[in-house]
Design a protein around this motif. Structure first.
Motif, PDB file in Angstrom:
ATOM      1  N   HIS A  37       0.843  -1.205   0.000  1.00 44.32           N
ATOM      2  CA  HIS A  37       0.000   0.000   0.000  1.00 44.32           C
ATOM      3  C   HIS A  37       0.872   1.246   0.000  1.00 44.32           C
ATOM      4  O   HIS A  37       2.091   1.167   0.136  1.00 44.32           O
ATOM      5  N   HIS A  39       1.573   3.771   1.931  1.00 42.56           N
ATOM      6  CA  HIS A  39       2.201   4.458   3.073  1.00 42.56           C
ATOM      7  C   HIS A  39       3.726   4.376   2.934  1.00 42.56           C
ATOM      8  O   HIS A  39       4.270   3.362   2.485  1.00 42.56           O
ATOM      9  N   HIS A  42       6.124   1.456   3.551  1.00 39.65           N
ATOM     10  CA  HIS A  42       5.931   0.268   2.712  1.00 39.65           C
ATOM     11  C   HIS A  42       6.413   0.522   1.283  1.00 39.65           C
ATOM     12  O   HIS A  42       6.221  -0.298   0.402  1.00 39.65           O
ATOM     13  N   HIS A 103      -7.446  -1.214   5.182  1.00 37.13           N
ATOM     14  CA  HIS A 103      -6.438  -0.318   5.776  1.00 37.13           C
ATOM     15  C   HIS A 103      -6.572   1.065   5.146  1.00 37.13           C
ATOM     16  O   HIS A 103      -7.186   1.946   5.730  1.00 37.13           O
ATOM     17  N   ASP A 125      -0.356  -4.041   6.297  1.00 39.23           N
ATOM     18  CA  ASP A 125      -1.102  -3.402   7.383  1.00 39.23           C
ATOM     19  C   ASP A 125      -2.587  -3.720   7.208  1.00 39.23           C
ATOM     20  O   ASP A 125      -3.092  -3.700   6.078  1.00 39.23           O
TER      21      ASP A 125
HETATM   22 ZN   LIG Z   1      -0.066   1.576   6.458  1.00 41.25          ZN
END
Ligand SMILES: [Zn+2]
Length: 338
Positions: A37, A39, A42, A103, A125
């Protein structure tokens, strides 16, 4: 291949699955990179992955979010293959499939099936509520709230608490809400569904990400860019509006206004007053400790690896999994290189 050679987490945070896949950081031994994802923790080493990986897999939602944050030319430098949830990509003798993770927009779990049919899963996550549980042989699990101290003790609906707090704040004037990307848009959606129809004032980065969420069918409300004329008028008149800003701006924006920070790091009440006109709302996009254990229990793996790179609770969670569920569990990596 022995069990723990099938999965591990490196000192640079790459989650290695099977023989070919590295998730969420670059690893020079793996041809396939997965971005679970959008973020930042990551997306480690993404520039190297764009140069060197044979294939980079991510969902369309994640790709659109990265395009919005970095510009469209950024991902074009590499061989990015957007995949749907449930779509399988074969590489030599292994299959890789992304599944939904509840998430942020586009978030995915990753399953690799090797030639012996062994299933190796990385959750990325996730919040257990809407995340499908994948049964597997080896499970790599996030550990953000991996300590028994991280149990949400309140049963009051966080959405209702957030809505009442915003309504209360709007009676006094503008309200400012601070959160991380993805969470901000979730808050917009909750308020829009509750028919809170005041304009949402946003800076450009929040605006761009919100537009991506709308493209993926989230309904967010009426967005006004902070540098548009309408935004100045709203601010001058102190008409009711809600400003949405990234958590990093909370020390310099809306300091005299009614303010709300949304954060998962609150376990005792759905809302808590933190200043004269400042509140914290416990809206999380991660499972709490009980949710993490529940995932492991229902996934029924033979071995668990907890992510000790992105948070500090990897060791604790591994011990608790062994204690409560009797499943062998290790935290990786032992040391972290940034
Ligand atoms: Zn995250």
């Amino acid at each position: 291949m022995s069990v723990n050679e099938k999965a591990s987490i490196t000192e640079r945070g790459a989650v290695l699955l099977g023989k070919h896949v590295a998730c969420d950081a670059y690893n020079e031994t793996r041809p396939i990179r997965v971005v679970t994802h959008a973020h930042a923790d990551h997306m480690a080493g993404l520039p190297q992955s764009l140069k060197k990986n044979a294939k980079i897999l991510m969902t369309r939602g994640t790709k659109d979010l990265i395009d919005a944050m970095q510009g469209k030319s950024y991902l074009r430098r590499g061989n990015v293959q957007p995949v749907e949830y449930g779509q399988t990509v074969q590489y030599e003798d292994e299959k890789t499939t992304l599944y939904k993770a509840d998430h942020i927009l586009g978030a995915a779990q990753v399953m690799v099936e090797d030639k012996e049919g062994k299933r190796i899963v990385f959750t990325g996550d996730f919040r257990i509520d809407e995340t499908p549980i994948l049964e597997c042989d080896i499970l790599v699990i996030e550990a953000t709230y991996g300590s028994p101290h991280c149990r949400r003790r309140f049963h009051k609906d966080t959405h209702d608490s957030l809505i009442s707090l915003v309504e209360h704040g709007l009676k006094q004037g503008p309200v400012y809400i601070f959160g991380y990307h993805g969470k901000i848009q979730e808050v917009m959606q909750i308020l829009n569904n509750a028919n809170i129809n005041v304009p949402f004032l946003v800076p450009e980065n929040v605006y761009n990400i919100s537009r991506v969420c709308e493209k993926h069918n989230m309904r967010l409300g009426k967005l006004v860019l902070q540098n548009e004329l309408q935004a100045f008028t709203l601010q001058e008149k102190q008409d009711p509006y809600i400003g949405f800003y990234h958590m990093h701006s909370r020390n310099r924006i809306g300091l005299d206004n009614f303010r709300i920070c949304v954060s998962g790091w609150e376990f005792y009440s759905a809302t808590r007053q933190t200043g004269e006109k400042e509140y914290l709302v416990a809206l999380s996009d991660h499972s709490d400790f009980d949710g993490l254990l529940e995932y492991v229990r229902r996934s029924r793996p033979r071995l668990v690896i907890t992510d000790n790179y992105r948070v500090h609770y990897g060791e604790t969670l591994a011990k608790e999994i062994q204690k409560h569920l009797g499943i062998p569990a290790v935290a990786q990596p032992k040391n972290r290189l940034f």
